[in-house]
Design a protein around this motif. Structure first.
Motif, PDB file in Angstrom:
ATOM      1  N   UNK A   1      19.045  30.575 -14.898  1.00 47.78           N
ATOM      2  CA  UNK A   1      19.433  31.072 -13.572  1.00 47.78           C
ATOM      3  C   UNK A   1      18.242  31.466 -12.702  1.00 47.78           C
ATOM      4  N   UNK A   2      17.024  31.305 -13.218  1.00 48.90           N
ATOM      5  CA  UNK A   2      15.850  31.620 -12.406  1.00 48.90           C
ATOM      6  C   UNK A   2      15.592  30.507 -11.400  1.00 48.90           C
ATOM      7  N   UNK A   3      15.096  30.890 -10.217  1.00 46.34           N
ATOM      8  CA  UNK A   3      14.794  29.920  -9.171  1.00 46.34           C
ATOM      9  C   UNK A   3      13.415  30.250  -8.616  1.00 46.34           C
ATOM     10  N   UNK A   4      12.358  29.599  -9.111  1.00 42.80           N
ATOM     11  CA  UNK A   4      11.011  29.911  -8.616  1.00 42.80           C
ATOM     12  C   UNK A   4      10.803  29.412  -7.193  1.00 42.80           C
ATOM     13  N   UNK A   5       9.882  30.052  -6.496  1.00 45.97           N
ATOM     14  CA  UNK A   5       9.534  29.592  -5.156  1.00 45.97           C
ATOM     15  C   UNK A   5       8.737  28.294  -5.256  1.00 45.97           C
ATOM     16  N   UNK A   6       8.664  27.559  -4.159  1.00 42.46           N
ATOM     17  CA  UNK A   6       7.990  26.250  -4.162  1.00 42.46           C
ATOM     18  C   UNK A   6       6.547  26.350  -4.647  1.00 42.46           C
ATOM     19  N   UNK A   7       5.827  27.391  -4.230  1.00 37.51           N
ATOM     20  CA  UNK A   7       4.413  27.496  -4.591  1.00 37.51           C
ATOM     21  C   UNK A   7       4.203  27.961  -6.023  1.00 37.51           C
ATOM     22  N   UNK A   8       5.279  28.341  -6.703  1.00 37.01           N
ATOM     23  CA  UNK A   8       5.162  28.801  -8.088  1.00 37.01           C
ATOM     24  C   UNK A   8       5.807  27.844  -9.097  1.00 37.01           C
ATOM     25  N   UNK A   9       6.314  26.710  -8.641  1.00 38.90           N
ATOM     26  CA  UNK A   9       7.117  25.870  -9.529  1.00 38.90           C
ATOM     27  C   UNK A   9       6.321  25.383 -10.737  1.00 38.90           C
ATOM     28  N   UNK A  10       5.101  24.912 -10.540  1.00 37.49           N
ATOM     29  CA  UNK A  10       4.318  24.402 -11.674  1.00 37.49           C
ATOM     30  C   UNK A  10       3.976  25.515 -12.650  1.00 37.49           C
ATOM     31  N   UNK A  11       3.605  26.682 -12.132  1.00 37.50           N
ATOM     32  CA  UNK A  11       3.302  27.816 -13.014  1.00 37.50           C
ATOM     33  C   UNK A  11       4.553  28.236 -13.790  1.00 37.50           C
ATOM     34  N   UNK A  12       5.684  28.315 -13.092  1.00 32.19           N
ATOM     35  CA  UNK A  12       6.933  28.699 -13.753  1.00 32.19           C
ATOM     36  C   UNK A  12       7.348  27.661 -14.786  1.00 32.19           C
ATOM     37  N   UNK A  13       7.115  26.386 -14.489  1.00 24.67           N
ATOM     38  CA  UNK A  13       7.438  25.314 -15.430  1.00 24.67           C
ATOM     39  C   UNK A  13       6.684  25.511 -16.741  1.00 24.67           C
ATOM     40  N   UNK A  14       5.393  25.823 -16.667  1.00 25.24           N
ATOM     41  CA  UNK A  14       4.590  26.035 -17.873  1.00 25.24           C
ATOM     42  C   UNK A  14       4.984  27.327 -18.596  1.00 25.24           C
ATOM     43  N   UNK A  15       5.207  28.385 -17.836  1.00 24.77           N
ATOM     44  CA  UNK A  15       5.626  29.646 -18.450  1.00 24.77           C
ATOM     45  C   UNK A  15       6.962  29.468 -19.160  1.00 24.77           C
ATOM     46  N   UNK A  16       7.907  28.811 -18.505  1.00 25.29           N
ATOM     47  CA  UNK A  16       9.205  28.560 -19.132  1.00 25.29           C
ATOM     48  C   UNK A  16       9.046  27.717 -20.384  1.00 25.29           C
ATOM     49  N   UNK A  17       8.171  26.709 -20.314  1.00 23.70           N
ATOM     50  CA  UNK A  17       7.946  25.848 -21.476  1.00 23.70           C
ATOM     51  C   UNK A  17       7.402  26.656 -22.656  1.00 23.70           C
ATOM     52  N   UNK A  18       6.524  27.609 -22.381  1.00 20.43           N
ATOM     53  CA  UNK A  18       6.000  28.460 -23.446  1.00 20.43           C
ATOM     54  C   UNK A  18       7.117  29.297 -24.083  1.00 20.43           C
ATOM     55  N   UNK A  19       7.975  29.866 -23.235  1.00 18.51           N
ATOM     56  CA  UNK A  19       9.095  30.672 -23.734  1.00 18.51           C
ATOM     57  C   UNK A  19      10.077  29.821 -24.537  1.00 18.51           C
ATOM     58  N   UNK A  20      10.396  28.637 -24.024  1.00 14.32           N
ATOM     59  CA  UNK A  20      11.329  27.738 -24.705  1.00 14.32           C
ATOM     60  C   UNK A  20      10.717  27.236 -26.005  1.00 14.32           C
ATOM     61  N   UNK A  21       9.420  26.943 -25.999  1.00 15.88           N
ATOM     62  CA  UNK A  21       8.733  26.476 -27.206  1.00 15.88           C
ATOM     63  C   UNK A  21       8.870  27.483 -28.330  1.00 15.88           C
ATOM     64  N   UNK A  22       8.729  28.754 -27.995  1.00 14.96           N
ATOM     65  CA  UNK A  22       8.837  29.788 -29.017  1.00 14.96           C
ATOM     66  C   UNK A  22      10.244  29.852 -29.593  1.00 14.96           C
TER      67      UNK A  22
END
Length: 237
Positions: A70-91
């Protein structure tokens, strides 16, 4: 609140999660930009602290995945959020796969690093609505090499370096940049490839809605068994 989406966003647990998530996203963004500017690798212990801060804000791994949905990152944060989410999902996925603590740590760090090459490409290319042209798609593919060039000579675990280069390789040889097959692909790159696809499908974009869990499973089942490592994919699905 008249929709389930609104009910989630107005709930105290989501608002608390969102506050902690955005604070730690800012910290990760700052660390990433410092690395891009100085070339000094990010502090791995602090990256794991960012993960732990967000993970400790929810009671279960399943709740973490649900709130990320349900998170919706802003346009300028999408790549950072994508990597952060990937780290959380990876764990989360590492736990489901029964990986050791050290292997789980490495996979989580892969998530923080693997798509860093995208930050060397313009947002206008990364988040173009609709289908990319052949020229745009070819340029997009360079993000794996760009990321690899950023970290290949750094004191970073080889699995993280390989995952950055190989996360778009596929078991059947249909991936890029080197069309590797099967055991030629690093195990952690295979896992990050699944995480990357899951995160992309479950995250909303300005040009499309996020997929629900049933759609994600269907997509993996229809096109993922040959392309991804089935032994890794099945426990996650």
């Amino acid at each position: 609140a008249t929709t389930h989406y609104e009910q989630i966003h107005l709930s105290p647990r989501f608002q608390n999660f969102e506050k902690i998530y955005r604070y730690n996203l800012d910290a990760y963004k700052y660390m990433t930009n410092e690395f891009l500017n100085t070339g000094v690798p990010m502090n791995e212990d602090y990256l794991m602290k960012i993960h732990d801060n967000i993970r400790s804000s929810v009671s279960t791994r399943e709740e973490l995945l649900m709130l990320l949905y349900y998170m919706q990152p802003s346009e300028d944060n999408i790549t950072y959020a994508h990597c952060l989410n990937a780290a959380l999902i990876s764990n989360v996925f590492s736990y489901w796969l029964g990986m050791s603590d050290e292997a789980s740590r490495i996979l989580t760090l892969c998530g923080f690093y693997y798509d860093i090459g995208k930050l060397k490409l313009p947002n206008s290319l990364l988040w173009t609505p609709g289908r990319l042209s052949n020229e745009e798609y070819t340029r997009m593919q360079t993000h794996t090499l760009l990321g690899y060039q950023l970290i290949k000579d750094k004191p970073i675990d080889s699995h993280i370096i390989n995952a950055t280069l190989m996360h778009h390789e596929r078991n059947d040889g249909s991936g890029y940049p080197n069309h590797l097959i099967d055991d030629e692909i690093d195990l952690y790159a295979k896992l990050i490839a699944i995480v990357d696809a899951y995160e992309a499908m479950t995250s909303a974009r300005t040009y499309r809605a996020s997929m629900n869990p049933i759609q994600v499973i269907q997509t993996f089942e229809e096109g993922g068994i040959e392309r991804y490592e089935s032994a890794l994919l099945r426990p996650i699905l």
